[in-house]
Each structure stands twice: as structure tokens, then as C-alpha cells.
Design a protein around this motif. Structure first.
Motif, PDB file in Angstrom:
ATOM      1  N   PHE A  93       0.729  -1.213  -0.097  1.00 20.86           N
ATOM      2  CA  PHE A  93       0.126   0.184   0.067  1.00 20.86           C
ATOM      3  C   PHE A  93       0.857   1.296   0.091  1.00 20.86           C
ATOM      4  O   PHE A  93       0.528   2.364  -0.687  1.00 20.86           O
ATOM      5  CB  PHE A  93      -0.853  -0.004   1.258  1.00 20.86           C
ATOM      6  N   THR A  94       2.092   1.371   0.595  1.00 15.64           N
ATOM      7  CA  THR A  94       2.801   2.459   0.672  1.00 15.64           C
ATOM      8  C   THR A  94       3.302   2.552  -0.830  1.00 15.64           C
ATOM      9  O   THR A  94       3.494   3.706  -1.340  1.00 15.64           O
ATOM     10  CB  THR A  94       3.909   2.103   1.560  1.00 15.64           C
ATOM     11  N   SER A  95       3.904   1.614  -1.488  1.00 16.09           N
ATOM     12  CA  SER A  95       4.449   1.608  -2.860  1.00 16.09           C
ATOM     13  C   SER A  95       3.329   2.117  -3.762  1.00 16.09           C
ATOM     14  O   SER A  95       3.723   2.873  -4.821  1.00 16.09           O
ATOM     15  CB  SER A  95       5.048   0.476  -3.495  1.00 16.09           C
ATOM     16  N   LYS A  96       1.897   1.671  -3.536  1.00 15.66           N
ATOM     17  CA  LYS A  96       1.054   2.231  -4.452  1.00 15.66           C
ATOM     18  C   LYS A  96       0.911   3.622  -4.177  1.00 15.66           C
ATOM     19  O   LYS A  96       0.644   4.262  -5.187  1.00 15.66           O
ATOM     20  CB  LYS A  96      -0.122   1.189  -4.154  1.00 15.66           C
ATOM     21  N   SER A  97       0.659   3.901  -3.181  1.00 13.94           N
ATOM     22  CA  SER A  97       0.466   5.567  -2.906  1.00 13.94           C
ATOM     23  C   SER A  97       1.948   6.223  -3.547  1.00 13.94           C
ATOM     24  O   SER A  97       1.407   7.482  -3.966  1.00 13.94           O
ATOM     25  CB  SER A  97       0.568   5.787  -1.384  1.00 13.94           C
ATOM     26  N   HIS A 101      -3.418  13.088 -14.008  1.00 12.46           N
ATOM     27  CA  HIS A 101      -4.129  12.898 -12.765  1.00 12.46           C
ATOM     28  C   HIS A 101      -3.249  12.384 -11.627  1.00 12.46           C
ATOM     29  O   HIS A 101      -1.989  11.830 -11.934  1.00 12.46           O
ATOM     30  CB  HIS A 101      -5.343  11.821 -13.024  1.00 12.46           C
ATOM     31  N   TYR A 102      -3.605  12.108 -10.426  1.00 10.78           N
ATOM     32  CA  TYR A 102      -3.082  11.435  -9.195  1.00 10.78           C
ATOM     33  C   TYR A 102      -3.899  10.958  -8.255  1.00 10.78           C
ATOM     34  O   TYR A 102      -5.074  11.617  -8.284  1.00 10.78           O
ATOM     35  CB  TYR A 102      -1.973  12.403  -8.473  1.00 10.78           C
ATOM     36  N   ARG A 103      -3.690  10.227  -7.344  1.00 11.11           N
ATOM     37  CA  ARG A 103      -4.457   9.717  -6.290  1.00 11.11           C
ATOM     38  C   ARG A 103      -3.815   9.909  -4.902  1.00 11.11           C
ATOM     39  O   ARG A 103      -2.573   9.739  -4.723  1.00 11.11           O
ATOM     40  CB  ARG A 103      -4.972   8.338  -6.713  1.00 11.11           C
ATOM     41  N   THR A 104      -4.655   9.947  -3.968  1.00 12.20           N
ATOM     42  CA  THR A 104      -4.235   9.616  -2.558  1.00 12.20           C
ATOM     43  C   THR A 104      -4.927   8.642  -1.753  1.00 12.20           C
ATOM     44  O   THR A 104      -5.995   8.489  -2.268  1.00 12.20           O
ATOM     45  CB  THR A 104      -4.433  11.062  -1.916  1.00 12.20           C
ATOM     46  N   TYR A 105      -4.241   7.797  -1.078  1.00  8.46           N
ATOM     47  CA  TYR A 105      -4.798   6.559  -0.268  1.00  8.46           C
ATOM     48  C   TYR A 105      -4.744   6.811   1.123  1.00  8.46           C
ATOM     49  O   TYR A 105      -3.874   7.102   1.708  1.00  8.46           O
ATOM     50  CB  TYR A 105      -4.456   5.341  -0.775  1.00  8.46           C
ATOM     51  N   GLU A 106      -5.894   6.054   1.836  1.00  6.76           N
ATOM     52  CA  GLU A 106      -5.844   5.928   3.335  1.00  6.76           C
ATOM     53  C   GLU A 106      -6.296   4.530   3.313  1.00  6.76           C
ATOM     54  O   GLU A 106      -7.254   3.972   2.717  1.00  6.76           O
ATOM     55  CB  GLU A 106      -6.783   6.962   3.936  1.00  6.76           C
TER      56      GLU A 106
END
Length: 706
Positions: free
Chosen positions: A593-597, A633-638
Motif C-alpha cells: 500500500f505504501t508503494s501504491k501510494s 491525474h493522481y491519487r491519494t490513499y488511506e
């Protein structure tokens, strides 16, 4: 006329907005200008509709009436439709393509272009296609009649709105991984403008995106089933166009795709799994004549895979000839020894093997040949395993035959046509020790790839990316994919005895002696494997079959998840295997999940994926991240996760599965920083991860939502 809009959406305010908020939104909307290509006619019409929305919503009485109409329309959309009456309904309605329960507003015909601009602002691209397309066809008379404005100004605006709608649809389809649809939509917009010779700068922008889309489109076309011949041929033709523009696999030309040499090699690596043996032979043999060292190496793969599986040693002979060309500058003795083995040349295979600098492979082969007069037993084990697990995995029509017992060295040499062909082969002179090329050899080397100065070729093809080092010197920015099994030069091997025979003549040699030597080697392999099984099997296995089938002690590869194929297994000595426990499993998933972020975040650090993923997941997620990056574009994750179970079998120390409960929230942002709710999500999922250990690291190979 009526168009499918409502005043609140036009001003971008909620239905409970205050008068002050409505006033501020009105001013903001007027200050926001559309693309520079739009003319004054369309912009003035857009502003009139915005003013119309403000006039209705800023007055208490008119707003109350409008809200009542909206609520009634909403109520009608929630109840079943009434049976149609036997007489026509003359009530005012929108265009037949529009949902009759969708809110609409009445506008003047002269403001139609302004309505299209507002629909563009709101992302209603499909509605624009439904509303505007008829005016270029059946409703063209209304345009010529001037009801929408000056025809000379209206026609370009209609084409512009339609082209922009097609283009934006193409971008959305790209993000959804519908590459062929995305290309079709983008090309439709390009054609609308090109037919009227309008807006050349905008056409260049659209074409640039179509060029960047082309590699994804090729992969999608080539991944189709064998029955979809026309589409797959079109994908191959597009690939050939890219190769011609670049000047070959390792060429320096510009195909407008935006792929550097490193990315293009990864692209070639990925598409190989979608091509048949015949398709790869036709492609890479032709490309090797440019000349291209990388294509030559890939042609060797194709020739060896076809020759071994089709029982056609003449193709193996062609592979041997290509390797001799590469051998002028590279260490390819290991591959050459496998070719000599398949051509029934045991002496040559032994001598070539002794010159190889592949320490790990040679160590393995020597260990498996202990007690034998030469290295043939170990080479038979290694060669068959390499052909079936590594070479076969890169062909769509051979991948499923890796576990076929009929595909073996024993079956290959038992084939009568193979025996007849090998009987007629002339004697090959013994290979000379490695020395500086003679003048004729240097001339040949100069004709193979005069424009390329590649780095040393990895001679043991552990991974499909092994050919990337071929262009490392000509492309200093490329970062080769260094596998855990990188070889180091060994100490000089002890000379092995050479089988001699008095029946060997000056121009031809009898097939019986080399074939006998290989048969003896195969028998030695069987004996070695039988001995290992006798020592290691339990008392309950004492009655196991003791047949003559050649087996391999190397671990079988995991069943591949297609496409693309998994990384090849690495033959190595026994190493201590780290135990997978709940803490390690949790750490692996957290790292994912860290790498995906990092990969999907504003910095688009795609290299982070390589720290936690391996193929096929690596190729899939890298492709997704590239699409988001290319779209701007870009994304943020929690997230939060709980590992619920994990399965680790010590008898298979390099694989494991982990099941986890994952709560993930993703916010998707467009290039202007606006949140795209349609691409955002907040999900709770049960996911099973398939892990594989490489170089003492646990990596995620695939995942499945349960």
C-alpha cells in the motif's frame, strides 16, 4: 428548445445554496473561460444561459417555482410510467434520445452552442454526441438556415464540441483500460477536425495522445483469442510500424509513443507472451537482419522453442548459427551448449559448456553430473528445465505444454525424423578456446550490429528481461532489471574427458555414437534422480514407479497468471528459507500500500512498485499507474488492514498466500486539482495475495478479491 441541464448544475451549487453563494458562483462561472479555440458566438451563448440560471435562482419567488418543478420531475422519475394513452401527447418534451425524467431547461435556439459548452464543462460527453451529431447530418438544414447563428461560425463550433467530447471520452476509456475504444474515440475526434481542416494545434494534441496510447492498444489487440485473426493482425501491423519508426528494438528513432529504450524493452517483454511461436519467428528473425543484437537473441528463443517442441532440429541449427554471430562479442556458450545437445553433439556441448562464465548454472550442472564422465547428465537436466519453464513461458501456444510429459529430451531424441536429420549433419569442428576474433570474424561482427555497442549479453536467460543489457551502453539512462541470479566468473573448470570414436570420418559422423552418449547421459540422469528419490522418500513411497522418464530436481514454477507470464524460477543451491509469520505477512501487505501510494501519488514514483511486486502484478499495476500519470491525474490513499490468515508450506518455501481484510479510501484528482468523484472510492474488501520469495524477499505476484 430544451436541453438536459438544470440551473443548480450550471452554477455548480447545491440545491440548498444561499443567495450569497449563488451570487459568488455566478461571478466565478462568468470568469471561467472555455478552451481558446471556441469563438465569441459560443461563449456569448454560454454566458446568456449562466445569466438565465442566476436570474431564476437569485429571486425567491422564481426559485421556489423552479424548485417545485424539479421536485415534481424527481417524483415522476421514481414512480412507474403510466400506460400510454391511445392519442398523441402534445406536451413539450426534450429530444427523443434524452431521458424524459431528466431535468431540462428551455433555451433559445441561438444559445444551443452555449448549452454544448456547459455540457462540456460538466463532463456530459455522451450527451453532447447525442445532441450535436444530428446537426452535421439530418439536421444540417437548420444550420444552413441560420437558426443557430451564422452557418460559417456554427459548423466549426459544432465540430469542435464533438471533437472535444470524443477526446475526453477517449481519456476516460483509457483510464478504464478500454484501449481499443479509447483509440476509436480519439480518432473520431481527430477525423472531425481533419475533414474540415480545422484547429491544427488541437489535432496535434489529440494525435500525440493517440501515439502514446498505441502500445496499450497493441497489447489489447494481441491478447485477443486466436479466432479474432483480423484484430490480431492489425495489432502486429501497428507493432511493425513502431519498430520501423524506431529503427528496430534497440533503435534510436522516435515512434512518438513517449517510450524510452528501457520502457520499450519492457513493452516488448510484455507483448511476447501474447505471440505464438510462428509470430515471434517471423517478427524477430526479420528484425535481427536490421541488424539488431536484441532481436537476434529473441529470434534464438523462438527457434529453440519451435525446434524442440515441433521436433525440427533444423530450426535449432539456425539458432546455433545466430548464436555464433552473437558469440563474437558476447558470452553465449551456455545457450550454444544446449543447441549442441539438441543437435546430437555431446563433445561440442561439453567443450562449449567449459568455456561459459555462468558460475551458478555451471555449478548446478556439475553437481548433477557427479560421478559421470562428463557434464551431459547435468546439462540434460538443466537444458530440459530451461526450455520448458523459461523458453516455453514466452509463447502463447507453448505455455500450456510446460507440464506435458511428451515434451522431453527423451521424446525429442526418440523421434524418427529428428534421428534422420541428425544422421545427415556434417561433423562440427571442435570449438576453439576463447581468443580475440580473427580478421574474418571481426568483419562478421561488424556486419551484425555496426551501429550498436551493447553491454555483455547475459548468457543464462534467467528472465525475459535478460536481453535488456544488450543496449545498456547505447542507452546510458536505462536501468537493467538485475535478477537475483546474476552470475560471476567461476574458477577455471577442470577439463572433462572427450568421447572419441574410430567411426568418426572426416566429413560426416555416425549418429549412433553421439546419440548413445546422450542416451547414456539421460540414463545417468534417471539413475541420479532415482538415487535421490530412494534416499528421500518415506517407507510409504517404497512402491513408487521407477520408470525411465527424465525428471528434474529443480522446483517446478508456479502456475502462471496470464497475461503476462511470471518471472522464471531461478535454479540455485539450497538456502535457508525464512519462515513467513503474521508479522512478515502484515509488513509485506503494508509495503504494497505504501508503494501504491508513491506510484499513483503526485510524484508518480513508478519504481516503487518494483520493490514489492513481481509479474504479472508488476506489469498490471505499472500500466495502471502510467495511465494515471499520462492523463495528468493522481491519487491519494488511506487504508487499514488486518491479516486474517496465511498459508506457508515448508515443502514449497518460495511461495505463500495471505488473506487480509482491507479498508481503503482513494481520492482521484484531475490535473487542475479537482476531485473526480467518479474515479474515487471507499471500499472494504477481502483480498487474497499470492506471494513469491525472490532474493530472500517476499514479493506479491497476484491478488484476488474474494
Amino acid at each position: 428548445m430544451r436541453i438536459p441541464l438544470d440551473y443548480y448544475r450550471i452554477l455548480c451549487v447545491p440545491a440548498k445554496a444561499t443567495t450569497a453563494q449563488i451570487t459568488q458562483a455566478y461571478r466565478d462561472r462568468l470568469s471561467q473561460m472555455p478552451r481558446r479555440e471556441h469563438g465569441a458566438l459560443a461563449i456569448e451563448a454560454r454566458n446568456r444561459i449562466i445569466e438565465q440560471a442566476f436570474d431564476v435562482l437569485s429571486q425567491t419567488e422564481s426559485r421556489a417555482v423552479y424548485d417545485h418543478e424539479l421536485s415534481g420531475n424527481l417524483f415522476r422519475s421514481l414512480v412507474p410510467s403510466r400506460p400510454k394513452l391511445p392519442f398523441p401527447d402534445h406536451a413539450v418534451s426534450g429530444p427523443p434520445e434524452i431521458d424524459p425524467h431528466q431535468p431540462t431547461i428551455a433555451i433559445e435556439e441561438r444559445d444551443f452552442l452555449g448549452g454544448l459548452l456547459l455540457l462540456l464543462d460538466l463532463g456530459e460527453y455522451e450527451l453532447i454526441l447525442k445532441l450535436a451529431s444530428p446537426y452535421l447530418r439530418g439536421k444540417g438544414k437548420q444550420v444552413k438556415g441560420g437558426s443557430l447563428g451564422d452557418p460559417d461560425l456554427v459548423n466549426p463550433e459544432l465540430r469542435l464540441c464533438l471533437a472535444l467530447a470524443h477526446w475526453e471520452l477517449s481519456r476516460e476509456q483509457w483510464l478504464q483500460q478500454h484501449y481499443e475504444l479509447a483509440a476509436t474515440s480519439g480518432q473520431a475526434g481527430q477525423t472531425l477536425l481533419a475533414d474540415a481542416d480545422l484547429f491544427p494545434e488541437l489535432r496535434e494534441e489529440i494525435q500525440a495522445e493517440l501515439n502514446r496510447l498505441r502500445p496499450y492498444q497493441i497489447l489489447e489487440l494481441l491478447s485477443l483469442t486466436d479466432g479474432e485473426t483480423a484484430e490480431r493482425k492489425r495489432g502486429l501491423a501497428m507493432l511493425q510500424d513502431m519498430l520501423d519508426a524506431r529503427g528496430g528494438i534497440d533503435g534510436q528513432g522516435d515512434d512518438k509513443s513517449g517510450l524510452g529504450i528501457d520502457d520499450f524493452l519492457r513493452f516488448i517483454q510484455q507483448l511476447r507472451s501474447y505471440l505464438t511461436v510462428q509470430e515471434q519467428l517471423e517478427l524477430f528473425v526479420a528484425e535481427s537482419k536490421r541488424p539488431s543484437a536484441a532481436a537476434t537473441y529473441l529470434a534464438v528463443y523462438g527457434l529453440l522453442g519451435a525446434g524442440f517442441s515441433w521436433r525440427q532440429p533444423q530450426l535449432v541449427l539456425q539458432a546455433q548459427e545466430l548464436l555464433e554471430r552473437l558469440g563474437q562479442r558476447q558470452d553465449v556458450y551456455l545457450e550454444q551448449s544446449i543447441c549442441a545437445l539438441l543437435l546430437g553433439q555431446p563433445d561440442e556441448a561439453n567443450q562449449l559448456l567449459e568455456q561459459s562464465q555462468e558460475q551458478e548454472a555451471i555449478t548446478y550442472i556439475r553437481e548433477q553430473s557427479q560421478g559421470a564422465a562428463n557434464l551431459l547428465p547435468g546439462l540434460c537436466l538443466y537444458g530440459e528445465t530451461w526450455l520448458k519453464t523459461e523458453v516455453f513461458s514466452h509463447f502463447r501456444d507453448l505455455r500450456q505444454r510446460r507440464d506435458d510429459t511428451a515434451v522431453s529430451l527423451k521424446a525429442y531424441f526418440a523421434d524418427l525424423e529428428v534421428q534422420q536429420y541428425l544422421e545427415g549433419l556434417p561433423i562440427a569442428p571442435p570449438p576453439e578456446p576463447e581468443t580475440a576474433p580473427t580478421q574474418p570474424q571481426a568483419a562478421i561482427a561488424a556486419t551484425v550490429a555496426p551501429e550498436v555497442n551493447p553491454a555483455p549479453l547475459p548468457s543464462r536467460p534467467e528472465k525475459v528481461t535478460s536481453f535488456e543489457a544488450l543496449v545498456s551502453e547505447s542507452a546510458p539512462t536505462m536501468v537493467p532489471d538485475v535478477s537475483p541470479g546474476v552470475m560471476t566468473p567461476p574458477s577455471p573448470p577442470e577439463p572433462e574427458p572427450v568421447i572419441e570414436t574410430a567411426e568418426t570420418g572426416p566429413s560426416h559422423r555416425s549418429f549412433s555414437v553421439p546419440f548413445l552418449a546422450i542416451a547414456v547421459a539421460l540414463g545417468a540422469v534417471v539413475a541420479l534422480v532415482g538415487l535421490v528419490q530412494l534416499i528421500t522418500r518415506s517407507p510409504s513411497q517404497e512402491t513408487a514407479s521407477n520408470g525411465p522418464t527424465v525428471t528434474t530436481p529443480a522446483p517446478e514454477p508456479e502456475t502462471p497468471v496470464e497475461p503476462p507470464p511470471p518471472e522464471a524460477p531461478i535454479i540455485e543451491n539450497e538456502n535457508p528459507t525464512p519462515i513467513l509469520d503474521e508479522a512478515i505477512a502484515t509488513e509485506v501487505i503494508e509495503n504494497w500500500f505504501t508503494s501504491k501510494s508513491q506510484a499513483f501519488g503526485p510524484d508518480h514514483d513508478l519504481t516503487a512498485l518494483e520493490n514489492i511486486l513481481t509479474n504479472p502484478s508488476l506489469a498490471e499495476w505499472r500500466s495502471r499507474a502510467q495511465q494515471v500519470r499520462d492523463a495528468g491525474h493522481y491519487r491519494t490513499y488511506e487504508h487499514s488492514l488486518t491479516v486474517e490468515s496465511f498459508n506457508f508450506d515448508p515443502s514449497q518455501p518460495d511461495v505463500a498466500t495471505v488473506e487480509a481484510q482491507v479498508q481503503e479510501k482513494a481520492n482521484h484528482y484531475r490535473g487542475n486539482g479537482a476531485l473526480d468523484a467518479s474515479q474515487s472510492y471507499d471500499s472494504s474488501l477481502q483480498i487474497r495475495y499470492s506471494l513469491v520469495r525472490q532474493d530472500d524477499r517476499w514479493l506479491i505476484r497476484s491478488s484476488q478479491t474474494l
